[in-house]
Design a protein around this motif. Structure first.
Motif, short mmCIF file in Angstrom:
data_model
loop_
_atom_site.label_atom_id
_atom_site.label_comp_id
_atom_site.label_asym_id
_atom_site.label_seq_id
_atom_site.Cartn_x
_atom_site.Cartn_y
_atom_site.Cartn_z
N UNK A 1 0.85 -1.18 0.00
CA UNK A 1 0.00 0.00 0.00
C UNK A 1 0.89 1.24 0.00
N UNK A 2 0.58 2.19 -0.85
CA UNK A 2 1.38 3.41 -0.93
C UNK A 2 1.11 4.32 0.27
N UNK A 3 2.03 5.21 0.51
CA UNK A 3 1.86 6.16 1.60
C UNK A 3 0.73 7.14 1.29
N UNK A 4 0.14 7.67 2.34
CA UNK A 4 -0.95 8.63 2.20
C UNK A 4 -0.44 10.03 2.46
N UNK A 5 -1.03 11.00 1.79
CA UNK A 5 -0.75 12.39 2.12
C UNK A 5 -1.49 12.72 3.41
N UNK A 6 -1.11 13.81 4.03
CA UNK A 6 -1.82 14.24 5.24
C UNK A 6 -3.28 14.51 4.91
N UNK A 7 -3.54 15.10 3.76
CA UNK A 7 -4.92 15.39 3.35
C UNK A 7 -5.72 14.09 3.22
N UNK A 8 -5.09 13.06 2.65
CA UNK A 8 -5.77 11.77 2.50
C UNK A 8 -6.03 11.13 3.86
N UNK A 9 -5.10 11.28 4.79
CA UNK A 9 -5.31 10.75 6.14
C UNK A 9 -6.51 11.45 6.78
N UNK A 10 -6.55 12.78 6.67
CA UNK A 10 -7.66 13.51 7.28
C UNK A 10 -8.99 13.12 6.66
N UNK A 11 -9.02 12.92 5.33
CA UNK A 11 -10.26 12.51 4.68
C UNK A 11 -10.66 11.10 5.08
N UNK A 12 -9.69 10.20 5.14
CA UNK A 12 -10.01 8.80 5.50
C UNK A 12 -10.58 8.73 6.91
N UNK A 13 -9.99 9.46 7.85
CA UNK A 13 -10.52 9.48 9.21
C UNK A 13 -11.92 10.11 9.22
N UNK A 14 -12.10 11.20 8.48
CA UNK A 14 -13.41 11.86 8.45
C UNK A 14 -14.46 10.95 7.83
N UNK A 15 -14.10 10.25 6.77
CA UNK A 15 -15.05 9.30 6.16
C UNK A 15 -15.45 8.22 7.16
N UNK A 16 -14.49 7.75 7.94
CA UNK A 16 -14.78 6.72 8.94
C UNK A 16 -15.71 7.27 10.03
N UNK A 17 -15.34 8.41 10.61
CA UNK A 17 -16.13 8.99 11.71
C UNK A 17 -17.52 9.41 11.24
N UNK A 18 -17.61 9.92 10.02
CA UNK A 18 -18.87 10.47 9.51
C UNK A 18 -19.96 9.42 9.32
N UNK A 19 -19.61 8.16 9.33
CA UNK A 19 -20.63 7.12 9.15
C UNK A 19 -21.40 6.82 10.43
N UNK A 20 -21.00 7.45 11.54
CA UNK A 20 -21.65 7.20 12.84
C UNK A 20 -22.35 8.46 13.32
N UNK A 21 -23.54 8.29 13.90
CA UNK A 21 -24.31 9.42 14.41
C UNK A 21 -23.55 10.20 15.47
N UNK A 22 -22.76 9.50 16.28
CA UNK A 22 -22.06 10.16 17.38
C UNK A 22 -21.02 11.17 16.88
#
Length: 107
Positions: A1-22
Motif C-alpha cells: 500500500x502506498x503512503x498517504x498524504x496528510x490530506x488523505x489521512x484527514x479525509x479517510x478518518x473523516x469518512x470513517x467517523x462520519x458514518x456514525x451518528x455520534x
C-alpha cells in the motif's frame, strides 16, 4: 500500500467517523484519549528499549501500532476543529528550520 498524504489521512478518518451518528468526540475527550495513547506508546518503548521487558502474559503490541493510534487521534482532534494538519505541520517545520537551524551539528 502506498503512503498517504496528510490530506488523505484527514479525509479517510473523516469518512470513517462520519458514518456514525455520534461523530467526533469533544476536544477534551479526544485529548484524554490522546494522553491514553501516548501512555501506551511509552509502555511499548519501555518494553523494547527500556529496562522493563514484557511479561510472557502481556499482549504483543508494537510501537508502530501505538504510533498509528496516536496519528488517528491527532487527526480526529484536527478534523473536529477544522484544522488543516498540512498547514500545522508546515508552520512547525518552518519554526524548527529557522529557530533551530544552528542548534545542532550539521553532517
Amino acid at each position: 500500500m502506498r503512503g498517504l498524504t496528510i490530506e488523505e489521512v484527514q479525509k479517510r478518518v473523516d469518512d470513517y467517523i462520519s458514518q456514525y451518528k455520534e461523530g467526533y468526540f469533544s476536544p477534551l475527550a479526544l485529548m484524554a484519549r490522546l494522553t491514553e495513547e501516548v501512555g501506551e506508546l511509552a509502555r511499548e518503548v519501555n518494553h523494547y528499549h527500556g529496562e522493563k521487558p514484557k511479561k510472557v502474559t502481556e499482549e504483543a503490541n508494537t510501537i508502530e501500532d501505538e504510533l498509528g493510534d496516536i496519528i488517528f487521534v491527532i487527526t480526529c482532534i484536527a478534523n473536529s476543529l477544522q484544522i488543516d494538519l498540512s498547514d500545522s505541520f508546515n508552520r512547525s517545520m518552518t519554526k524548527f528550520e529557522t529557530r533551530d537551524k544552528d542548534r545542532w551539528t550539521k553532517k
